[in-house]
Design an enzyme around this catalytic site. Sequence first.
Site, short mmCIF file in Angstrom:
data_model
loop_
_atom_site.label_atom_id
_atom_site.label_comp_id
_atom_site.label_asym_id
_atom_site.label_seq_id
_atom_site.Cartn_x
_atom_site.Cartn_y
_atom_site.Cartn_z
N ASP A 1 0.83 -1.19 0.00
CA ASP A 1 0.00 0.00 0.00
C ASP A 1 0.87 1.26 0.00
O ASP A 1 1.86 1.33 0.73
CB ASP A 1 -0.86 -0.03 1.28
CG ASP A 1 -1.84 1.12 1.35
OD1 ASP A 1 -2.68 1.22 0.45
OD2 ASP A 1 -1.76 1.92 2.31
N GLU B 1 1.27 -0.70 -5.20
CA GLU B 1 0.33 0.37 -5.53
C GLU B 1 1.15 1.55 -6.02
O GLU B 1 1.50 2.46 -5.27
CB GLU B 1 -0.50 0.79 -4.30
CG GLU B 1 -1.64 1.71 -4.71
CD GLU B 1 -2.18 2.59 -3.60
OE1 GLU B 1 -3.20 3.25 -3.83
OE2 GLU B 1 -1.60 2.64 -2.50
C1 GLC Z 1 -4.11 3.26 -0.53
C2 GLC Z 1 -5.39 2.46 -0.45
C3 GLC Z 1 -6.50 3.37 -0.04
C4 GLC Z 1 -6.16 3.95 1.32
C5 GLC Z 1 -4.79 4.62 1.30
C6 GLC Z 1 -4.29 4.91 2.68
O1 GLC Z 1 -4.20 4.24 -1.50
O2 GLC Z 1 -5.64 1.79 -1.65
O3 GLC Z 1 -7.74 2.72 0.00
O4 GLC Z 1 -7.12 4.86 1.72
O5 GLC Z 1 -3.81 3.79 0.70
O6 GLC Z 1 -3.89 3.74 3.32
#
Ligand code: GLC
Length: 565
Positions: free
Chosen positions: A228, A288
């Site tokens: 993440d 991500e």
């Molecule tokens: C990433 C996740 C999202 C979350 C953010 C903070 O972007 O996909 O859903 O709110 O991280 O953890």
Amino acid sequence: MLHRFAALFLLIVSLPLRLHSQRQPVDAEGHQWWQHAVFYEIYPRSFMDSNGDGIGDLVGIDSKMDYLKSLGVDAIWLTPCYPSPQVDFGYDVSDYENIDPMYGTLGDFDRLEKDGKQRGIRIIMDFVMNHTSDEHPWFLDSRSSRTAAKRDWYMWHDGKGPGLPPNNWISEFGGSAWTFDAKTGQFYYHYFYPQQPDLNWHNLAVKDAMFDVTRWWYKRGVAGFRLDAVDTLFEDPQMRDNPGLPGLNKYGDPNQEKVHNTKLPEVHVILRDLRKVADENNAVLIGETWTKDVSELKQYYGDHSDELQMPMDFMFTKVDKLSPPEFRRQIAAVDAAGGWPVFVLSNHDIVRSYVRYGDRQHDQAIAKLMASLYLTLRGTPIMYYGEEIGMENNDPKRKEDVKDPIGRVGWPQEKGRDGERTPMQWDDSPNAGFTRGVPWLPIPPSYKTVNVAAELKDPSSILNTYKNLLALRHQNRALLDGDYVALNENDANVLSYLRRYKNEAVLVVLNMSAQPQDVGFDLALQGFPAKSAQTLLTTSARSKESSLSHLSLEPFAVYIGAVSK
Ligand code: GLC
Ligand code: CA
């Protein structure tokens, strides 16, 4: 003595063997399991509720394992189901080595893992590396005093003056990225919500503790992690202000270029080290990775392919229209980047692909078209639950109904992410068969026809199109491993390409327009002089053999055929 000697000898010779065998390729070309796998993202709150509290859970997911198998999924990525105050619906973790009671127990997890393994379905966990919950014991200690053992596990700084934060950095979710904590008279940093304090990755104790979390889950049998928010692990130690940009964002904050708190080079040191741990466990790291171009994306694979195996290509999701030239450019760029491409259409943070690409007239055909595109490209697809039945967004209509906090801060410009997170639609019974209680988010009335049970019965449904595509992908060498060759590159309406593997090739033709289109191919140049193709899958009404010199396609129709030498 001899025994002990023999045992030691065996241990020494078997160690490197073991490490090696853990990275066994699945074919003669050295592909790894994740290169042939189809991944499927599950938002646990919304997949299947087993106990009637209106919130999905692990037992619920387990009860749908046969569905996932028959769909053709090889790995599921669970978004966070760790103990959490649920401010960011799980992305605020208060214990990395447990399951939140609302989702079940570690025992439920082990059963899920075992049932998955029996069916050849691996489990990928979400690793929230950048921040913890403000209720995590580490942060509770950290905020307790300036001399606390874990004070330096987070980022504490003095303000610039009375009531002024240390610098101008703003949070991704609105407002200053700094919150004042009266107890110790300092500010702490949070890239996201104030309830999500950033860990200090310069501190090696943080790194050790977090790396151990991954080892702990590998031992439990997980096959990898989706990392993440990797962009935001490090911040400028000098804490310089970010340069301003004109205008305000949707939360009313002045825009800025986040040069001092995102994408710092130190991120790559952490990713390389985390990869070593993953390699020891035959695991995969998915990122991500929000990148602005392919050169940025390339960095996440690592200079020596030693960082993420699967950085997600989100630039693909930014081609928000059915534009063959734009997809062509984007696919070619990623294909040439050197790494194994990772394609995504939607996820729990972006509006569902059904809505983004749909024209309100041909939505079903377009959903099949987009599936046919990203499931036949060279690379690994990551699906989002519900996409396979054509689920739409169900956005809140009133501010007071919003659950995702950013939707309340940014209303009405930003309605939050509830709309793309609604419960999976299983059948036409009350609450779409998701729960016998009250679902945590409302289900759109369209569930009466858009649901798994109904679509299974219709051979030409979106669901059966996905099933056919996934089955094809799994058997067809050209789709699995073939190279990508763009065709008819000047065609503004029809996107077509060849996937070419030795003596086999698959031709993919996608009409991205609302008009019928006629196309022709001469594949001799590509080494395939055949005059016709053997139809593998088509959404248009046509025969088994198709002439390559003349293919006609209805609006948004798909044609996929095998060509041989
Ligand atoms: C990433 C996740 C999202 C979350 C953010 C903070 O972007 O996909 O859903 O709110 O991280 O953890
Ligand atoms: Ca950070």
